[in-house]
Design an enzyme around this catalytic site. Sequence first.
Site, PDB file in Angstrom:
ATOM      1  N   PRO A   9     -31.313   6.352  15.221  1.00 23.98           N
ATOM      2  CA  PRO A   9     -31.904   5.475  14.155  1.00 23.98           C
ATOM      3  C   PRO A   9     -31.170   4.773  13.490  1.00 23.98           C
ATOM      4  O   PRO A   9     -29.820   4.664  13.505  1.00 23.98           O
ATOM      5  CB  PRO A   9     -32.191   6.628  12.985  1.00 23.98           C
ATOM      6  CG  PRO A   9     -31.325   7.814  13.441  1.00 23.98           C
ATOM      7  CD  PRO A   9     -31.419   7.703  15.089  1.00 23.98           C
ATOM      8  N   ASN A  10     -31.650   3.342  13.086  1.00 24.75           N
ATOM      9  CA  ASN A  10     -30.684   2.310  12.660  1.00 24.75           C
ATOM     10  C   ASN A  10     -30.289   1.500  13.422  1.00 24.75           C
ATOM     11  O   ASN A  10     -29.978   0.264  12.908  1.00 24.75           O
ATOM     12  CB  ASN A  10     -30.200   2.834  11.303  1.00 24.75           C
ATOM     13  CG  ASN A  10     -31.129   3.561  10.295  1.00 24.75           C
ATOM     14  OD1 ASN A  10     -32.070   2.886   9.915  1.00 24.75           O
ATOM     15  ND2 ASN A  10     -30.542   4.701   9.831  1.00 24.75           N
ATOM     16  N   ARG A  17     -26.208  -6.021   9.638  1.00 27.40           N
ATOM     17  CA  ARG A  17     -25.835  -5.651   8.203  1.00 27.40           C
ATOM     18  C   ARG A  17     -24.500  -4.723   8.618  1.00 27.40           C
ATOM     19  O   ARG A  17     -24.352  -4.388   9.910  1.00 27.40           O
ATOM     20  CB  ARG A  17     -26.749  -4.662   7.457  1.00 27.40           C
ATOM     21  CG  ARG A  17     -27.719  -5.460   6.625  1.00 27.40           C
ATOM     22  CD  ARG A  17     -28.645  -4.412   5.955  1.00 27.40           C
ATOM     23  NE  ARG A  17     -27.562  -3.470   5.206  1.00 27.40           N
ATOM     24  CZ  ARG A  17     -28.379  -2.443   4.742  1.00 27.40           C
ATOM     25  NH1 ARG A  17     -29.666  -2.137   4.808  1.00 27.40           N
ATOM     26  NH2 ARG A  17     -27.510  -1.632   4.104  1.00 27.40           N
ATOM     27  N   TYR A  22     -19.855  -1.827  12.334  1.00 18.60           N
ATOM     28  CA  TYR A  22     -20.506  -1.643  13.529  1.00 18.60           C
ATOM     29  C   TYR A  22     -20.546  -2.967  14.583  1.00 18.60           C
ATOM     30  O   TYR A  22     -20.939  -2.683  15.628  1.00 18.60           O
ATOM     31  CB  TYR A  22     -22.077  -1.414  13.346  1.00 18.60           C
ATOM     32  CG  TYR A  22     -22.079  -0.064  12.582  1.00 18.60           C
ATOM     33  CD1 TYR A  22     -21.733   0.966  12.988  1.00 18.60           C
ATOM     34  CD2 TYR A  22     -22.743  -0.051  11.123  1.00 18.60           C
ATOM     35  CE1 TYR A  22     -21.772   2.174  12.452  1.00 18.60           C
ATOM     36  CE2 TYR A  22     -22.984   1.306  10.812  1.00 18.60           C
ATOM     37  CZ  TYR A  22     -22.634   2.347  11.064  1.00 18.60           C
ATOM     38  OH  TYR A  22     -22.746   3.672  10.397  1.00 18.60           O
ATOM     39  N   ASN A  73     -26.273   7.366  21.913  1.00 23.31           N
ATOM     40  CA  ASN A  73     -25.691   7.218  20.395  1.00 23.31           C
ATOM     41  C   ASN A  73     -26.799   7.931  19.612  1.00 23.31           C
ATOM     42  O   ASN A  73     -27.747   7.331  19.372  1.00 23.31           O
ATOM     43  CB  ASN A  73     -25.284   5.790  20.139  1.00 23.31           C
ATOM     44  CG  ASN A  73     -24.511   5.624  18.663  1.00 23.31           C
ATOM     45  OD1 ASN A  73     -24.551   6.696  18.087  1.00 23.31           O
ATOM     46  ND2 ASN A  73     -24.121   4.664  18.623  1.00 23.31           N
ATOM     47  N   ALA A  76     -27.317   8.967  13.253  1.00 25.81           N
ATOM     48  CA  ALA A  76     -27.030   9.894  12.343  1.00 25.81           C
ATOM     49  C   ALA A  76     -27.615  11.281  12.294  1.00 25.81           C
ATOM     50  O   ALA A  76     -27.093  12.478  12.085  1.00 25.81           O
ATOM     51  CB  ALA A  76     -27.818   9.616  10.990  1.00 25.81           C
ATOM     52  N   GLU A  97     -21.694  10.827  24.946  1.00 29.31           N
ATOM     53  CA  GLU A  97     -22.278  10.721  23.617  1.00 29.31           C
ATOM     54  C   GLU A  97     -21.084   9.393  23.104  1.00 29.31           C
ATOM     55  O   GLU A  97     -19.886   9.514  23.479  1.00 29.31           O
ATOM     56  CB  GLU A  97     -21.861  11.834  22.790  1.00 29.31           C
ATOM     57  CG  GLU A  97     -21.936  11.555  21.173  1.00 29.31           C
ATOM     58  CD  GLU A  97     -21.604  13.064  20.529  1.00 29.31           C
ATOM     59  OE1 GLU A  97     -21.197  13.827  20.888  1.00 29.31           O
ATOM     60  OE2 GLU A  97     -21.693  12.697  19.025  1.00 29.31           O
ATOM     61  N   HIS A  99     -20.164   6.756  19.898  1.00 28.40           N
ATOM     62  CA  HIS A  99     -20.082   6.352  18.690  1.00 28.40           C
ATOM     63  C   HIS A  99     -19.511   4.772  18.625  1.00 28.40           C
ATOM     64  O   HIS A  99     -18.370   4.743  18.919  1.00 28.40           O
ATOM     65  CB  HIS A  99     -19.748   7.119  17.400  1.00 28.40           C
ATOM     66  CG  HIS A  99     -20.541   8.153  17.525  1.00 28.40           C
ATOM     67  ND1 HIS A  99     -21.863   8.604  16.979  1.00 28.40           N
ATOM     68  CD2 HIS A  99     -20.405   9.488  18.074  1.00 28.40           C
ATOM     69  CE1 HIS A  99     -22.094   9.541  17.219  1.00 28.40           C
ATOM     70  NE2 HIS A  99     -21.390  10.461  17.790  1.00 28.40           N
ATOM     71  N   ARG A 106     -14.131   8.512   9.053  1.00 35.46           N
ATOM     72  CA  ARG A 106     -15.070   8.251   8.027  1.00 35.46           C
ATOM     73  C   ARG A 106     -15.363   9.441   7.118  1.00 35.46           C
ATOM     74  O   ARG A 106     -14.648  10.279   7.073  1.00 35.46           O
ATOM     75  CB  ARG A 106     -16.210   7.748   8.683  1.00 35.46           C
ATOM     76  CG  ARG A 106     -15.949   6.456   9.459  1.00 35.46           C
ATOM     77  CD  ARG A 106     -17.336   5.704  10.272  1.00 35.46           C
ATOM     78  NE  ARG A 106     -18.254   5.487   9.029  1.00 35.46           N
ATOM     79  CZ  ARG A 106     -19.547   5.076   9.404  1.00 35.46           C
ATOM     80  NH1 ARG A 106     -20.090   4.876  10.529  1.00 35.46           N
ATOM     81  NH2 ARG A 106     -20.276   4.530   8.430  1.00 35.46           N
TER      82      ARG A 106
HETATM   83  O1  CA2 Z   1     -20.632   5.050  14.853  1.00 35.18           O
HETATM   84  C1  CA2 Z   1     -21.762   5.058  15.355  1.00 35.18           C
HETATM   85  O2  CA2 Z   1     -22.255   4.751  16.443  1.00 35.18           O
HETATM   86  C2  CA2 Z   1     -22.919   6.031  14.440  1.00 35.18           C
HETATM   87  O3  CA2 Z   1     -23.630   6.784  15.352  1.00 35.18           O
HETATM   88  C3  CA2 Z   1     -23.756   5.152  13.760  1.00 35.18           C
HETATM   89  C4  CA2 Z   1     -24.710   5.865  12.661  1.00 35.18           C
HETATM   90  C5  CA2 Z   1     -23.879   6.806  11.807  1.00 35.18           C
HETATM   91  O4  CA2 Z   1     -24.994   7.388  10.982  1.00 35.18           O
HETATM   92  C6  CA2 Z   1     -22.971   7.540  12.615  1.00 35.18           C
HETATM   93  O5  CA2 Z   1     -22.400   8.563  11.755  1.00 35.18           O
HETATM   94  C7  CA2 Z   1     -22.176   6.809  13.328  1.00 35.18           C
HETATM   95  C8  CA2 Z   1     -25.439   4.836  11.786  1.00 35.18           C
HETATM   96  C9  CA2 Z   1     -26.046   3.603  12.633  1.00 35.18           C
HETATM   97  C10 CA2 Z   1     -26.645   2.643  11.406  1.00 35.18           C
HETATM   98  O6  CA2 Z   1     -26.548   1.398  12.047  1.00 35.18           O
HETATM   99  C11 CA2 Z   1     -26.835   0.407  11.368  1.00 35.18           C
HETATM  100  C12 CA2 Z   1     -26.486  -0.938  11.932  1.00 35.18           C
HETATM  101  C13 CA2 Z   1     -26.473  -2.045  11.037  1.00 35.18           C
HETATM  102  C14 CA2 Z   1     -26.809  -1.658   9.739  1.00 35.18           C
HETATM  103  C15 CA2 Z   1     -27.167  -0.644   9.058  1.00 35.18           C
HETATM  104  C16 CA2 Z   1     -26.897   0.402  10.001  1.00 35.18           C
END
Ligand code: CA2
Length: 142
Positions: A9-10, A17, A22, A73, A76, A97, A99, A106
């Site tokens: 997700p996301n 953003r 990221y 990946n 969340a 896996e 990230h 974090r």
């Molecule tokens: O660090 C990672 O790759 C995560 O899997 C990313 C997830 C986070 O919940 C994990 O704890 C770590 C979140 C991805 C959200 O991606 C976004 C990208 C751009 C703007 C907003 C969110």
Amino acid sequence: MKILLLNGPNLNLLGQREPEIYGHETLADIEQAACKRAEAAGARLEAFQTNYEGALIDHVHAARSAMDAIIINPGAWSHTSIAILDALNSFGGSVVEVHLSNIHKREPFRHHSYVSARADGVICGLGSFGYLAAVDWLTRQP
Ligand code: CA2
């Protein structure tokens, strides 16, 4: 060697953003680079992203008879989903896996991943290079 690249997700918002966490690359950039890397090593890579947990689980199930390895990946869902862990436990191939961020640097709620209990390897904090490192490991020569 057929590799399935799954993003949760996301992650479709990558590059739009929070670039300080990221990075600036889009998910399409990352998927293309991973595909190229796999092809250069003589492998095939298919990519799928979803914001729906059941859809991700369906792709893991389909991979059971069609894929040799999964790079995932879970976003969340890493920190919440026993259902994704159970699905990956039904998959016989290798699982890596990835990230983008170092989840251990974090918030404490990101420190635990259910998926890590199944993963053969876990890469975090290397940004988009982590996906390429996962491809390299899966396609390494013995
Ligand atoms: O660090 C990672 O790759 C995560 O899997 C990313 C997830 C986070 O919940 C994990 O704890 C770590 C979140 C991805 C959200 O991606 C976004 C990208 C751009 C703007 C907003 C969110």
